[in-house]
Design a protein around this motif. Structure first.
Motif, PDB file in Angstrom:
ATOM      1  N   UNK A   1      -3.416  -2.040  20.736  1.00  0.00           N
ATOM      2  CA  UNK A   1      -4.411  -2.651  19.741  1.00  0.00           C
ATOM      3  C   UNK A   1      -3.959  -1.890  18.400  1.00  0.00           C
ATOM      4  N   UNK A   2      -3.073  -2.771  17.507  1.00  0.00           N
ATOM      5  CA  UNK A   2      -2.469  -2.213  16.334  1.00  0.00           C
ATOM      6  C   UNK A   2      -2.438  -3.182  15.401  1.00  0.00           C
ATOM      7  N   UNK A   3      -2.183  -2.645  14.248  1.00  0.00           N
ATOM      8  CA  UNK A   3      -2.587  -3.813  13.114  1.00  0.00           C
ATOM      9  C   UNK A   3      -1.718  -3.259  11.934  1.00  0.00           C
ATOM     10  N   UNK A   4      -1.120  -4.180  11.086  1.00  0.00           N
ATOM     11  CA  UNK A   4      -0.763  -4.017   9.903  1.00  0.00           C
ATOM     12  C   UNK A   4      -1.495  -4.894   8.824  1.00  0.00           C
ATOM     13  N   UNK A   5      -2.190  -3.825   7.659  1.00  0.00           N
ATOM     14  CA  UNK A   5      -3.031  -4.664   6.799  1.00  0.00           C
ATOM     15  C   UNK A   5      -2.245  -4.354   5.515  1.00  0.00           C
ATOM     16  N   UNK A   6      -1.667  -5.442   4.695  1.00  0.00           N
ATOM     17  CA  UNK A   6      -0.904  -5.124   3.563  1.00  0.00           C
ATOM     18  C   UNK A   6      -1.200  -5.875   2.227  1.00  0.00           C
ATOM     19  N   UNK A   7      -0.885  -5.906   1.213  1.00  0.00           N
ATOM     20  CA  UNK A   7      -1.038  -6.822   0.012  1.00  0.00           C
ATOM     21  C   UNK A   7      -1.695  -6.186  -1.242  1.00  0.00           C
ATOM     22  N   UNK A   8      -2.128  -6.747  -2.060  1.00  0.00           N
ATOM     23  CA  UNK A   8      -2.436  -6.462  -3.375  1.00  0.00           C
ATOM     24  C   UNK A   8      -4.005  -6.594  -3.759  1.00  0.00           C
ATOM     25  N   UNK A   9      -4.732  -7.518  -2.882  1.00  0.00           N
ATOM     26  CA  UNK A   9      -6.151  -7.642  -3.143  1.00  0.00           C
ATOM     27  C   UNK A   9      -6.734  -6.434  -2.074  1.00  0.00           C
ATOM     28  N   UNK A  10      -7.092  -5.259  -2.719  1.00  0.00           N
ATOM     29  CA  UNK A  10      -7.570  -4.127  -2.189  1.00  0.00           C
ATOM     30  C   UNK A  10      -9.042  -4.304  -1.527  1.00  0.00           C
ATOM     31  N   UNK A  11      -9.899  -5.312  -2.189  1.00  0.00           N
ATOM     32  CA  UNK A  11     -11.168  -5.419  -1.753  1.00  0.00           C
ATOM     33  C   UNK A  11     -11.110  -6.189  -0.408  1.00  0.00           C
ATOM     34  N   UNK A  12     -10.337  -7.149  -0.376  1.00  0.00           N
ATOM     35  CA  UNK A  12     -10.264  -7.926   1.096  1.00  0.00           C
ATOM     36  C   UNK A  12      -9.572  -6.990   2.217  1.00  0.00           C
ATOM     37  N   UNK A  13      -8.574  -6.071   1.495  1.00  0.00           N
ATOM     38  CA  UNK A  13      -7.860  -5.170   2.765  1.00  0.00           C
ATOM     39  C   UNK A  13      -9.170  -4.352   3.214  1.00  0.00           C
ATOM     40  N   UNK A  14      -9.936  -3.796   2.413  1.00  0.00           N
ATOM     41  CA  UNK A  14     -11.006  -2.998   2.767  1.00  0.00           C
ATOM     42  C   UNK A  14     -11.902  -3.642   3.706  1.00  0.00           C
TER      43      UNK A  14
END
Length: 325
Positions: A1-14
């Protein structure tokens, strides 16, 4: 169970990260979550923690930040092999460890074999910056969810005062909804503090409208807040240059969306800027930019005192003195 969360919209990432914490019952009090920064901790140490079973909980979470080996950043000789160690772990990962690669930029190097291999093994979730329509809708929904209402013109003003950043907008929404259940433009003016850029733009408008008293008062207020005259001179010049650029692009037939994209502007702020440009001529804007440039040189070469020079510029710009040619 592994994930990559990335991008520029920190609120949605959080939000995504918090959802995963909730899904796997990860809470700080249980001490079953560890966060590592790759430039500070060796991958071998991170992997060792990932392979260690959780203590008194079903799952543990490992969050890996700054995965430089996946980006366009040049990898130092001593850092080579870090990414390969991560891939090797993923081949026989610990099922009780939730491993998350969390990166708040969009600079993964898709040409790297490492990135391509990682995409085969982990689900990548990307969060791009929202456009102004999405931000308008999301902010309206956030206010409604808190049992509040907001006038459309108040929402436009609110977003014009905010950066295109959902995290900061969300924090400000919480504050303004505690103040009033119905948000008007007056509420926004009271509750959303002016940033220095707003004050400078107001000062620029006073200069162009030849409201000398108002421009001197704004200038003095900024001085009370310990702002540097040289910094203000540069910001006023940039503000005038922005007005010039918007006016020029408007004359060439570009619409708001195109202008906002070309100048990297908050589209909600652009509406207010565009209104102002109709009142000013190209020559006037260029003349003031030229005088500010000369003032900057005179201050830096010691010919003029920075405080007196800036105040004198405001007086002359208001038509109450003559420019030196």
């Amino acid at each position: 169970m592994n994930y990559v969360i990335y991008g520029e919209e920190k609120y949605l990432m959080e939000q995504k990260l918090n959802a995963l914490k909730k899904q796997y019952h990860i809470v700080e009090e249980d001490m079953n979550i560890n966060t590592y920064w790759c430039h500070e901790t060796a991958m071998s140490e991170i992997i060792e923690d990932a392979l260690t079973p959780p203590f008194l909980t079903e799952y543990k979470m490992i969050v890996i930040k700054n995965p430089y080996f996946l980006t366009t950043q040049k990898v130092k000789e001593a850092q080579k092999g870090e990414g390969e160690m991560l891939l090797k772990y993923l081949e026989q990962d610990n099922p009780s460890t939730i491993l998350i690669v969390y990166h708040d930029q969009k600079n993964f190097d898709e040409r790297k074999k490492l990135v391509k291999e990682l995409r085969k093994k982990i689900k990548f979730t990307s969060y791009d910056k929202l456009d102004h329509f999405q931000i308008f809708k999301s902010t309206h929904q956030a206010i409604k969810a808190r049992g509040c209402t907001i006038d459309d013109d108040a929402l436009e003003l609110f977003l014009a005062k905010m950066p295109n950043n959902l995290l900061e907008i969300s924090q400000e929404v919480n504050k303004i909804c505690l103040y009033s259940k119905h948000i008007t433009k007056d509420v926004v003016e009271v509750m959303v503090p002016k940033k220095i850029e707003d004050n400078v733009f107001e000062l620029t408008g006073a200069i162009l409208n030849k409201e000398t008293g108002k421009s001197i008062q704004i200038y003095k207020d900024l001085m009370m807040n310990k702002e540097e005259p040289i910094k203000l001179i540069v910001m006023i010049a940039n503000s005038l240059r922005l007005l010039y650029q918007v006016k020029l692009l408007d004359r060439k037939g570009y619409n708001d969306m195109e202008i906002a994209k070309m100048l990297s502007l908050n589209p909600h702020r652009l509406k207010y800027i565009r209104k102002d440009t109709k009142n000013y001529e190209f020559n006037e804007l260029l003349m003031l930019i030229d005088h500010l440039s000369q003032l900057d040189v005179d201050i830096k070469t010691g010919k003029v005192d920075k405080f007196k020079g800036t105040e004198l510029f405001l007086i002359k710009a208001g038509g109450e003195g003559k420019w030196n040619h």
